[in-house]
Design a protein around this motif. Sequence first.
Motif, PDB file in Angstrom:
ATOM      1  N   ARG A 163       0.830  -1.211   0.000  1.00  9.78           N
ATOM      2  CA  ARG A 163       0.000   0.000   0.000  1.00  9.78           C
ATOM      3  C   ARG A 163       0.860   1.256   0.000  1.00  9.78           C
ATOM      4  NH1 ARG A 163      -5.332   0.536   3.807  1.00  9.78           N
ATOM      5  NH2 ARG A 163      -5.814   2.744   3.452  1.00  9.78           N
ATOM      6  N   LEU A 164       1.877   1.282   0.850  1.00 13.27           N
ATOM      7  CA  LEU A 164       2.759   2.457   0.910  1.00 13.27           C
ATOM      8  C   LEU A 164       3.742   2.470  -0.260  1.00 13.27           C
ATOM      9  CD1 LEU A 164       3.505   2.522   4.735  1.00 13.27           C
ATOM     10  CD2 LEU A 164       2.204   4.219   3.447  1.00 13.27           C
ATOM     11  N   GLY A 165       4.309   1.306  -0.581  1.00 11.18           N
ATOM     12  CA  GLY A 165       5.311   1.255  -1.638  1.00 11.18           C
ATOM     13  C   GLY A 165       4.745   1.572  -3.008  1.00 11.18           C
ATOM     14  N   VAL A 166       3.551   1.058  -3.292  1.00 12.55           N
ATOM     15  CA  VAL A 166       2.932   1.329  -4.588  1.00 12.55           C
ATOM     16  C   VAL A 166       2.563   2.797  -4.710  1.00 12.55           C
ATOM     17  CG1 VAL A 166       0.884   0.885  -6.007  1.00 12.55           C
ATOM     18  CG2 VAL A 166       2.126  -1.015  -4.989  1.00 12.55           C
ATOM     19  N   LEU A 196      11.605   4.068  -8.649  1.00 12.98           N
ATOM     20  CA  LEU A 196      11.525   3.693 -10.062  1.00 12.98           C
ATOM     21  C   LEU A 196      12.407   2.488 -10.374  1.00 12.98           C
ATOM     22  CD1 LEU A 196      11.469   7.340 -11.332  1.00 12.98           C
ATOM     23  CD2 LEU A 196       9.570   5.715 -11.448  1.00 12.98           C
ATOM     24  N   ARG A 197      13.585   2.452  -9.797  1.00 12.90           N
ATOM     25  CA  ARG A 197      14.430   1.260  -9.950  1.00 12.90           C
ATOM     26  C   ARG A 197      13.748   0.063  -9.292  1.00 12.90           C
ATOM     27  NH1 ARG A 197      19.500  -0.041 -11.469  1.00 12.90           N
ATOM     28  NH2 ARG A 197      19.953   2.126 -11.920  1.00 12.90           N
ATOM     29  N   LEU A 198      13.130   0.282  -8.155  1.00 10.16           N
ATOM     30  CA  LEU A 198      12.414  -0.800  -7.481  1.00 10.16           C
ATOM     31  C   LEU A 198      11.245  -1.283  -8.327  1.00 10.16           C
ATOM     32  CD1 LEU A 198      11.931  -2.594  -5.029  1.00 10.16           C
ATOM     33  CD2 LEU A 198      10.628  -0.709  -3.998  1.00 10.16           C
ATOM     34  N   SER A 199      10.529  -0.362  -8.969  1.00  9.44           N
ATOM     35  CA  SER A 199       9.424  -0.755  -9.847  1.00  9.44           C
ATOM     36  C   SER A 199       9.921  -1.616 -10.993  1.00  9.44           C
ATOM     37  CB  SER A 199       8.720   0.495 -10.391  1.00  9.44           C
ATOM     38  OG  SER A 199       8.067   1.203  -9.349  1.00  9.44           O
ATOM     39  N   ARG A 226       3.449  -4.108 -10.955  1.00 12.41           N
ATOM     40  CA  ARG A 226       3.067  -2.824 -10.345  1.00 12.41           C
ATOM     41  C   ARG A 226       1.690  -2.386 -10.844  1.00 12.41           C
ATOM     42  NH1 ARG A 226       5.575  -1.823  -5.934  1.00 12.41           N
ATOM     43  NH2 ARG A 226       7.368  -0.457  -5.891  1.00 12.41           N
ATOM     44  N   LEU A 227       1.460  -2.517 -12.149  1.00  8.94           N
ATOM     45  CA  LEU A 227       0.182  -2.094 -12.730  1.00  8.94           C
ATOM     46  C   LEU A 227      -0.966  -2.932 -12.186  1.00  8.94           C
ATOM     47  CD1 LEU A 227      -1.520  -0.437 -14.674  1.00  8.94           C
ATOM     48  CD2 LEU A 227      -0.853  -2.035 -16.503  1.00  8.94           C
ATOM     49  N   ALA A 228      -0.783  -4.240 -12.105  1.00  8.16           N
ATOM     50  CA  ALA A 228      -1.846  -5.114 -11.612  1.00  8.16           C
ATOM     51  C   ALA A 228      -2.203  -4.777 -10.167  1.00  8.16           C
ATOM     52  CB  ALA A 228      -1.420  -6.572 -11.725  1.00  8.16           C
ATOM     53  N   ILE A 229      -1.197  -4.527  -9.347  1.00  8.29           N
ATOM     54  CA  ILE A 229      -1.455  -4.179  -7.940  1.00  8.29           C
ATOM     55  C   ILE A 229      -2.138  -2.824  -7.855  1.00  8.29           C
ATOM     56  CG2 ILE A 229      -0.381  -3.680  -5.714  1.00  8.29           C
ATOM     57  CD1 ILE A 229       1.820  -5.672  -6.482  1.00  8.29           C
TER      58      ILE A 229
END
Length: 287
Positions: A197-200, A235-238, A246-249
């Motif tokens: 929740r926070l990371g996304v 962005l590197r983490l993504s 990322r998009l699905a979450i």
Amino acid sequence: MWRAASTWCSRGVRHEAVVNVAVIGGGRMGAGIAQVFLARGDHVTVQEPRAEAARRRIAEGLAVAESKGVADKEAALARLTMGTVPAEAELVIEAVPEDPALKADVLGEAESRVSAQTVLASNTSSLSIAELAAALQRPEHLIGLHFFNPVPVQPLVEIVVTPSTPGDVLERARQYVERLGKTSVVVNDSPGFATSRLGVLLGLEAIRMVEEGVASPEDIDAAMALGYGHPMGPLRLSDLVGLDVRLAIAEYLHARLGPRFEPPRLLRDKVAAGELGRKSGKGFYQW
């Protein structure tokens, strides 16, 4: 088949040197989860249609661990079985893609193979544990064990519980995490839990900043790493997680929690173009 001798304390928590673990899914996450249990000395069965690729992935990870002095590759591989979830599995961890129907299906199949004492776990990063458990015969035995990528080096495991999670199941989950030398945090079942929740949310805002021309991906990531002490920028983490993931979450959280999780157009465009991050060779960075 191999079966460990069992010793249980009054709280139902097992105290012994070896655990029989089954991992469903042999992709990056599943292979990483299998690797850390194998390195610890446990017996692991990995259920994966692409068995040879999964075994090769695990072997490569163990070779790296051996070079760091934290695993014996050949001894660990001798404890690895590629096949279906065995009846004697004490812990089953599902690590298939973030598709609720797929996860429910493989968890249901696994439940039919194991004993009533087995702890079932999902490595989902955002999906409701209660909803995944709804189709099970023993829904209270499903818990969230959210490992982080790359599993061998990330110290955190997010344990996700529902109102019906028994205390002994939570305690056993904590012990399984502790035996890996990792730290657990316990979170109530909620969309995205705590970390996703926070990371996304941070990752989506970083993508909007690139979209709006605020700064380059490199400078945004450097700002978060040097200014806030993050081990890597959002962005590197993504890219590491996978932009499709990322998009699905984000779409799931958008549907559950509202407009603040709406995926940016740039994210949708990159996924549509096949720019998924490290696994495709290009995302916000060239890999």
